[in-house]
Structure formats: structure tokens, C-alpha cells
Motif scaffolding. Structure first.
Motif, PDB file in Angstrom:
ATOM      1  N   ALA A  49      21.574 102.226   3.774  1.00 23.74           N
ATOM      2  CA  ALA A  49      22.439 101.138   3.318  1.00 23.74           C
ATOM      3  C   ALA A  49      22.611 100.088   4.413  1.00 23.74           C
ATOM      4  O   ALA A  49      22.589  98.875   4.152  1.00 23.74           O
ATOM      5  N   LYS A  50      22.805 100.550   5.666  1.00 22.45           N
ATOM      6  CA  LYS A  50      22.955  99.609   6.776  1.00 22.45           C
ATOM      7  C   LYS A  50      21.678  98.781   6.974  1.00 22.45           C
ATOM      8  O   LYS A  50      21.736  97.589   7.299  1.00 22.45           O
ATOM      9  N   SER A  51      20.548  99.456   6.804  1.00 21.14           N
ATOM     10  CA  SER A  51      19.264  98.753   6.929  1.00 21.14           C
ATOM     11  C   SER A  51      19.149  97.636   5.889  1.00 21.14           C
ATOM     12  O   SER A  51      18.728  96.516   6.202  1.00 21.14           O
ATOM     13  N   ARG A  52      19.546  97.932   4.654  1.00 20.17           N
ATOM     14  CA  ARG A  52      19.490  96.920   3.594  1.00 20.17           C
ATOM     15  C   ARG A  52      20.518  95.811   3.822  1.00 20.17           C
ATOM     16  O   ARG A  52      20.290  94.661   3.475  1.00 20.17           O
ATOM     17  N   ARG A  53      21.652  96.165   4.422  1.00 26.12           N
ATOM     18  CA  ARG A  53      22.661  95.149   4.721  1.00 26.12           C
ATOM     19  C   ARG A  53      22.123  94.157   5.757  1.00 26.12           C
ATOM     20  O   ARG A  53      22.387  92.954   5.678  1.00 26.12           O
ATOM     21  N   LYS A  54      21.348  94.665   6.731  1.00 26.52           N
ATOM     22  CA  LYS A  54      20.724  93.780   7.711  1.00 26.52           C
ATOM     23  C   LYS A  54      19.718  92.842   7.047  1.00 26.52           C
ATOM     24  O   LYS A  54      19.606  91.670   7.413  1.00 26.52           O
ATOM     25  N   VAL A  55      18.985  93.380   6.064  1.00 24.80           N
ATOM     26  CA  VAL A  55      18.038  92.538   5.315  1.00 24.80           C
ATOM     27  C   VAL A  55      18.784  91.401   4.630  1.00 24.80           C
ATOM     28  O   VAL A  55      18.348  90.242   4.645  1.00 24.80           O
ATOM     29  N   LEU A  56      19.942  91.743   4.032  1.00 25.56           N
ATOM     30  CA  LEU A  56      20.749  90.717   3.358  1.00 25.56           C
ATOM     31  C   LEU A  56      21.251  89.660   4.342  1.00 25.56           C
ATOM     32  O   LEU A  56      21.257  88.458   4.049  1.00 25.56           O
ATOM     33  N   GLU A  57      21.666  90.113   5.536  1.00 22.44           N
ATOM     34  CA  GLU A  57      22.207  89.180   6.523  1.00 22.44           C
ATOM     35  C   GLU A  57      21.147  88.227   7.053  1.00 22.44           C
ATOM     36  O   GLU A  57      21.426  87.063   7.345  1.00 22.44           O
ATOM     37  N   LYS A  58      19.915  88.704   7.169  1.00 14.58           N
ATOM     38  CA  LYS A  58      18.828  87.880   7.710  1.00 14.58           C
ATOM     39  C   LYS A  58      18.162  87.010   6.638  1.00 14.58           C
ATOM     40  O   LYS A  58      17.419  86.083   6.965  1.00 14.58           O
ATOM     41  N   MET A  59      18.432  87.314   5.376  1.00 11.55           N
ATOM     42  CA  MET A  59      17.751  86.608   4.279  1.00 11.55           C
ATOM     43  C   MET A  59      18.144  85.130   4.244  1.00 11.55           C
ATOM     44  O   MET A  59      19.327  84.788   4.334  1.00 11.55           O
ATOM     45  N   THR A  60      17.159  84.250   4.118  1.00 10.32           N
ATOM     46  CA  THR A  60      17.416  82.815   3.928  1.00 10.32           C
ATOM     47  C   THR A  60      17.684  82.578   2.443  1.00 10.32           C
ATOM     48  O   THR A  60      16.790  82.717   1.599  1.00 10.32           O
ATOM     49  N   ARG A  61      18.927  82.247   2.150  1.00 14.61           N
ATOM     50  CA  ARG A  61      19.325  82.118   0.745  1.00 14.61           C
ATOM     51  C   ARG A  61      18.800  80.800   0.148  1.00 14.61           C
ATOM     52  O   ARG A  61      18.981  79.730   0.739  1.00 14.61           O
ATOM     53  N   LEU A  62      18.174  80.928  -0.989  1.00 13.71           N
ATOM     54  CA  LEU A  62      17.700  79.741  -1.705  1.00 13.71           C
ATOM     55  C   LEU A  62      18.839  79.119  -2.500  1.00 13.71           C
ATOM     56  O   LEU A  62      19.642  79.837  -3.104  1.00 13.71           O
ATOM     57  N   GLU A  63      18.919  77.791  -2.481  1.00 13.62           N
ATOM     58  CA  GLU A  63      19.895  77.110  -3.328  1.00 13.62           C
ATOM     59  C   GLU A  63      19.351  77.016  -4.745  1.00 13.62           C
ATOM     60  O   GLU A  63      18.144  76.891  -4.959  1.00 13.62           O
ATOM     61  N   LYS A  64      20.254  77.062  -5.707  1.00 12.26           N
ATOM     62  CA  LYS A  64      19.820  76.947  -7.091  1.00 12.26           C
ATOM     63  C   LYS A  64      19.253  75.555  -7.334  1.00 12.26           C
ATOM     64  O   LYS A  64      19.923  74.553  -7.094  1.00 12.26           O
ATOM     65  N   PRO A  65      17.995  75.465  -7.779  1.00 14.08           N
ATOM     66  CA  PRO A  65      17.401  74.140  -8.005  1.00 14.08           C
ATOM     67  C   PRO A  65      18.075  73.444  -9.172  1.00 14.08           C
ATOM     68  O   PRO A  65      18.524  74.073 -10.121  1.00 14.08           O
ATOM     69  N   MET A  66      18.150  72.132  -9.075  1.00  9.91           N
ATOM     70  CA  MET A  66      18.764  71.339 -10.139  1.00  9.91           C
ATOM     71  C   MET A  66      17.872  70.148 -10.455  1.00  9.91           C
ATOM     72  O   MET A  66      17.270  69.558  -9.567  1.00  9.91           O
ATOM     73  N   LEU A  67      17.777  69.818 -11.727  1.00  7.24           N
ATOM     74  CA  LEU A  67      17.154  68.559 -12.118  1.00  7.24           C
ATOM     75  C   LEU A  67      18.212  67.482 -12.049  1.00  7.24           C
ATOM     76  O   LEU A  67      19.340  67.679 -12.488  1.00  7.24           O
ATOM     77  N   ASP A  68      17.854  66.338 -11.483  1.00  7.82           N
ATOM     78  CA  ASP A  68      18.829  65.251 -11.359  1.00  7.82           C
ATOM     79  C   ASP A  68      19.319  64.800 -12.729  1.00  7.82           C
ATOM     80  O   ASP A  68      20.433  64.352 -12.888  1.00  7.82           O
ATOM     81  N   ALA A  69      18.439  64.909 -13.725  1.00  9.08           N
ATOM     82  CA  ALA A  69      18.836  64.556 -15.091  1.00  9.08           C
ATOM     83  C   ALA A  69      19.646  65.713 -15.668  1.00  9.08           C
ATOM     84  O   ALA A  69      19.098  66.739 -16.025  1.00  9.08           O
ATOM     85  N   ARG A  70      20.943  65.547 -15.736  1.00  9.52           N
ATOM     86  CA  ARG A  70      21.784  66.600 -16.321  1.00  9.52           C
ATOM     87  C   ARG A  70      21.480  66.708 -17.803  1.00  9.52           C
ATOM     88  O   ARG A  70      21.334  65.713 -18.499  1.00  9.52           O
TER      89      ARG A  70
END
Length: 650
Positions: free
Chosen positions: A293-314
């Protein structure tokens, strides 16, 4: 060759980032479009390229002595000079060369008796040098160029000698464009160049720009224009400027593919994050699995989070619905004359059926708006009839509605007209037209033209009409809003009649095109592209008729059934018989040519003359001549076959 490069450019206003880390490159001869929502920063980017707007970070490099032309939306010429005098400005250097050449000509004429002198020969050399340079730089052609551009932008010879300041603001902007085209800069920057142009003039500009030698960067809401001109797109959206290769149509496909790819990557990462977080939550306190579990928590901490993509046209859920449909016959238009005091055109005849999406087009001032205002019952007919069908409920949108004034908020303005609706339902409707949350509290007088247009379209949707009559509904809308409206009108199950200069919009919506002219107009049973093809065929018929010194009626596909009179039928059938006889004559010639070529081939293979070089040469030359005549006859035969096929249904 690279003309200009923007590297890592950042720009902000009042602490708010407009865009960041922009890279932009222009090479010789490139055609680039800049697109994005109103307010996204398109014009700001163009101003930075033009060197009239500062930026916070980054670097711009360009070639030495780069000649740029920059047309803004507000640019006008202000001068008491005549139009032609002002258009001569880009050719001052040629005028000076011409004056020098005239000086040498005058000197030579005055001293013709000294032909053998050194001075005379020196002046002669000087004249030849200046003359060659004058010709090389287009000195004998610049007046023709001026007339070509002015005529293309709808200025007549009567306008050439009028002062520029006598013209309207829109005409002055066209004169600015004309002068800029004549300057032939290395880099031409155009911000909404078609705003003051009608469809015919826009088509002329498209053709002119195809042969323009310099690079072009264009901001435009005219998607048809972009499709015709550009080969690259820079999309300004959500603080980014992303580069795509291709015209506007290809850009839309690539942009949507890129969005879907980014969204899939984001969703995969979210699934992975959820899986890891669940594992950590369930196993972090267990001695046997705590390490994992600690190993996976480190993976989460190091992960570069992607922002949710958005189309400018709502996305907007717009639907033009109605409660009861019309009958099959919506309108019978009989010998209709429209105008305010005198008829603008000859009588108009047209049938409107359920489900028709009819685009009304024609030159500026011909009366398109007057016609649809009459069809909508907002203006009385001068003569003739508009016979309505059963169960019509007509909704009308006037382009001037986007200029209305009110001190009310958006919410109050709509709610006052639909008091029975709960506030949440009014807000829901406004949300469909991109007025969300605090937007609905904006004062109408503070809204842009595009926002006012969307508000009026929201009110039109609430009316639940089964017939929509729209006058330039896209005039104040950006590209995304146009596409939003297109989708809603494409899904509209009722009848649509509309005026528009937006050829892309027409092509997306129209299943019929009514071309209004001074003779009363003609209907074409297809979209805008079909209409253009029929115009080309009509032009081919007219050209052939002129060559044959006869008159050819347009094909049945170019005329509605109501316009094809008995006399039309007789004329078309006479012409078809004439063309058929000519085709038969060409076929006889073709058979004769082919037969003679076979005879020559046989003769040339005869052993009796195989060594007779002169006779073989004579036969070969005759065969070449006949082959050329055969090819020309075949071309004429094919042209007539096409013309006859256009007349087959008449």
C-alpha cells in the motif's frame, strides 16, 4: 524561408493570462488562419505579430526589412485625395521612374540632331536602363492592377475620381484592403477581411488571394473563406494556441480527435488513480499488505496529474421544437412584389413546402431582407399574394434584434415575457445559450452583439414555432456559436427560410437556394455547392450559346417546376435538337478521321514503301494533323454531350 517566429510568447491583461508559451511561425507563401471564440485573444495575437501590441515574455524574430500589411476591423482611409490617387500610393517609386524616363525621352527628342555625340549615346543608355527597370518592376502594368482590385471590390470607374472621404466607413475599409493588396507586402495580416464584403466580392477576394505571392495570416469567422484559403490553423482557446495543419474542415476533425484522445488519457488516469487509492485505503493498516500500500501511495504522490481537457466551445442543448406541424403546403408565393413604395424586383414566384430549408441569397440591396420580412407578415406586399398553408406558426428573427437596448438584466428580460415559467426553467433555457450562473444578471445594454443575438435566439426557441424566418442570424456570432445554431437548425423538423451571407452556414443548412435578382429570382434544388455547380453549367451554356449566336435556357435542374413554362420547354427542346444534330456531325467527322488514320497505318506498314522515306514522312505528318483534329473534335463532342445532358429533363 522563415519570415517571422514567435517563441514562448506570453500575454496578460490586468493580471489575467490571455495566453502563455505561444510558438508561432510564418514562412514564405504560407496561408495561416487564426480561430477561436470571441474574447479568446485572436486579435491580441495578431497585434503582437504586427508589432503594435506589447507582450510580457518570449521573443520575436523576423527577417530584415520585412514588409508587412495589417488590416484591422476598424481600419479606414481618411483623405480628400481621390480613390485613384490614393491607390497610386504603393506605386510612387514607379511614378518616379516614369518621370525620369520621360525626362530622358524629352532630352533625346530635343537633341535628335546630335545622334552621333557621346552625350546623346549616354542619355540613350540611361533611358534604356531606366526603361528596363521600369518594365521589370511592372511599370506598364500597375494601372491595370489598380483597376482590377478596385473593380473586384465593387468600385466602379465613376468612383475612381471621387474623394475617399465621400465614402461610407465600410467602403473606406474596402479601400484600405485594396491599397494593402496593391502594396503586395511579404506578410499580409487580415483581421476579418470579409466583414464588409458581399458573397460575390468575397469570392473574388478568395481567387485573388490564391495568387498572392506573399504569406497571409487571417482571422475570420467565415469558415467557407478559411476553407478556401488557409492550409494551417492556429486555435486560440483556454489560454493556449495550438497549431493544426490543414484547412478549417480538417482542423475541426483534428481538434475533436485531439480532444477525444486527451479525454481518454484523462479518464484512464482517473481510473488508475481510483484503483490505487482504493488499494491504499483498504490495505495501509494491514501488516501483511502495508508495504504494498505504501508503495502504491508513493506512485500516487509522484504521478503527474492530467487536467481534464475542455473544448472552448461549451456544449449547448438548443432545440427548436413546436407543438403542431404545418401541412405539406407552407406558402404559395404568387407574382409577389415587395418594397416600400416601388417594387425592388420583378414579381417573385416560389413554392415553400413542409421541411424546406430555403436560403435566400443575392447581391446587397436587391431586397432579400424586404422579401422575408414580407413573408413573415411584418411588411405588406405591394402586389401579388403570399398564400399561407394550414397551422402555420411563424417565428421571425431580424438581424437588427441584436442591436436592441434595455436596462433590465438578462434573467428579468426573459422572465417578464414568460411569467408562468419557474426561475429555474428560465435559467435552464438561458444556460442552453451559454448564459450560466452570474451571466444571467448582466445588464442587456452591457452585452456584446453576439450575446444579444444569443438572447434573441433563446426567446425565439421559447416561442415554439413550426416555421422559422431568419434574417442574417449569424451576423454577430463567433464560430462556436454559429456551429451551435447550425446543429439546432439542422435538427429542426419544421420549415426554415433564411437570409445569410455565410456560405458555410448556407451549405450546412439549405436544401434549396433561392437566388433573388432584379428579374424576380430563381430557385435551385440543392445546397450552396450545388448552386455554384449549376451556375458554372449555366455559364457554360451561355458561352456556347454566344459562340453559336443563339440563346440557351438554363437546365430544368436550375429551374423549379413552377418556373419552367411551356415556352421554356419549347426553347430547350429546339436547342437540344440543334445540339444533337451538331453531335451527329461531329460523330461523322470522328469516324472519318479514325478511318483515315487506319488507312495511313496500313499504308505505312506496306513493304512496297517501307524504304521510301519521303512518302513515309508525308504520311506521318498527315497522321499527326488528323490526330490533332480528332482530339479537338472529341473535346467539342464531349462538351456538347454535357450540354445535352443538362437539357435531358426538359
Amino acid at each position: 524561408m522563415i519570415l517571422m517566429q514567435l517563441s514562448q510568447i506570453s500575454k496578460s491583461f490586468d493580471g489575467e493570462t490571455i495566453f502563455d508559451g505561444v510558438n508561432f511561425e510564418v514562412k514564405t507563401g504560407e496561408r495561416i488562419g487564426i480561430v477561436g471564440r470571441n474574447g479568446a485573444g485572436k486579435s491580441t495575437l495578431m497585434k503582437i505579430i504586427a508589432g503594435v501590441e506589447a507582450y510580457e515574455e518570449g521573443h520575436i524574430s523576423k527577417i530584415k526589412n520585412l514588409k508587412m500589411g495589417y488590416l484591422t476591423q476598424q481600419m479606414t482611409l481618411n483623405t480628400q485625395k481621390t480613390v485613384f490617387e490614393e491607390m497610386l500610393q504603393p506605386f510612387k517609386h514607379l511614378k518616379q521612374l516614369g518621370d525620369k524616363m520621360q525626362e530622358e525621352t524629352d532630352w533625346l527628342a530635343r537633341h535628335a540632331d546630335r545622334y552621333d555625340s557621346d552625350a546623346y549615346q549616354e542619355h540613350m543608355k540611361r533611358y534604356e536602363s531606366i526603361s528596363n527597370e521600369f518594365e521589370k518592376q511592372g511599370g506598364y502594368d500597375y494601372e491595370r492592377k489598380i483597376k482590377t482590385v478596385l473593380n473586384g471590390l465593387h468600385f466602379t470607374e465613376n468612383d475612381y475620381h471621387r474623394p475617399v472621404n465621400d465614402f461610407s466607413g465600410g467602403q473606406k475599409t474596402r479601400l484600405s484592403l485594396a491599397q494593402m493588396l496593391l502594396r503586395e507586402p511579404d506578410l499580409l495580416l487580415l483581421d476579418e477581411p470579409t466583414n464588409h464584403l458581399d458573397m460575390e466580392t468575397t469570392a473574388w477576394l478568395e481567387d485573388y488571394l490564391k495568387f498572392f505571392k506573399g504569406a497571409i495570416v487571417i482571422i475570420s469567422h467565415d469558415r467557407y473563406f478559411l476553407d478556401k484559403i488557409v492550409t494551417q490553423i492556429y486555435d486560440v482557446s483556454l489560454g493556449e494556441v495550438k497549431h493544426y495543419v490543414g484547412n478549417y474542415g480538417k482542423f475541426i476533425t483534428q481538434r475533436d480527435q485531439y480532444y477525444q484522445k486527451r479525454l481518454a488519457e484523462y479518464e484512464r488516469q482517473q481510473d488508475e488513480i481510483k484503483r490505487l487509492e482504493t488499494f491504499v485505503e483498504k490495505n495501509i493498516t494491514r501488516a501483511s499488505t502495508s508495504g504494498m500500500a505504501k508503495s502504491r501511495r508513493k506512485v500516487l504522490e509522484k504521478m503527474t496529474r492530467l487536467e481534464k481537457p475542455m473544448l472552448d466551445a461549451r456544449s449547448a442543448d438548443i432545440r427548436f421544437d413546436f407543438d403542431r406541424n404545418t401541412g405539406n403546403d407552407v406558402m404559395h408565393i404568387r407574382d409577389l412584389e415587395v418594397g416600400y413604395e416601388t417594387p425592388i424586383t420583378k414579381p417573385i414566384n416560389m413554392e415553400v413546402s413542409k421541411g424546406d430549408h430555403i436560403a435566400i441569397i443575392g447581391p446587397n440591396g436587391i431586397g432579400k431582407s424586404t422579401l422575408i420580412k414580407t413573408l413573415a407578415g411584418r411588411l405588406s406586399a405591394l402586389a401579388g399574394q403570399v398564400i399561407p398553408g394550414a397551422n402555420l406558426k411563424i417565428g421571425y428573427y431580424d438581424q437588427k434584434q441584436a442591436e436592441f437596448q434595455s436596462s433590465k438584466t438578462i434573467l428579468d428580460y426573459v422572465w417578464d415575457q414568460y411569467r408562468h415559467m419557474p426561475e429555474k426553467d428560465v435559467r435552464a433555457v438561458l444556460g442552453r445559450f451559454l448564459f450560466t450562473q452570474d451571466d444571467v444578471q448582466k445588464i442587456i445594454n452591457d452585452l456584446s452583439g453576439g450575446e444579444k443575438a444569443r438572447l434573441q435566439l433563446a426567446l425565439l426557441m421559447l416561442e415554439r414555432n413550426n416555421v422559422l424566418i431568419l434574417d442574417e442570424p449569424t451576423n454577430h456570432l463567433d464560430i462556436d456559436s454559429k456551429e451551435m445554431l447550425e446543429q439546432a437548425l439542422n435538427d429542426f423538423a419544421g420549415t426554415l427560410i433564411f437570409v445569410s451571407h455565410d456560405r458555410y452556414f448556407i451549405n450546412e443548412l439549405a436544401n434549396k437556394v433561392f437566388d433573388l435578382d432584379e428579374h424576380g429570382g430563381r430557385i435551385y434544388l440543392g445546397d450552396y455547392q450545388y448552386y455554384l455547380e449549376k451556375l458554372e453549367q449555366q455559364h457554360a451554356l451561355a458561352t456556347h450559346a454566344e459562340a453559336q449566336n443563339t440563346t440557351v435556357r438554363p437546365s430544368n435542374e436550375q429551374l423549379s417546376e413552377q418556373e419552367t413554362t411551356y415556352e421554356d420547354l419549347k426553347a430547350a427542346r429546339r436547342e437540344k435538337r440543334k445540339l444533337t444534330r451538331q453531335i451527329e456531325a461531329y460523330e461523322t467527322d470522328i469516324e472519318t478521321y479514325e478511318s483515315r488514320m487506319e488507312e495511313i497505318d496500313t499504308a505505312m506498314s506496306d513493304p512496297a514503301i517501307i524504304d521510301d522515306y519521303e512518302q513515309i514522312q508525308t504520311l506521318a505528318e498527315e497522321r499527326t494533323t488528323i490526330e490533332q483534329e480528332l482530339e479537338e473534335t472529341m473535346t467539342k463532342w464531349e462538351e456538347l454531350q454535357l450540354l445535352v445532358s443538362d437539357l435531358d429533363d426538359i
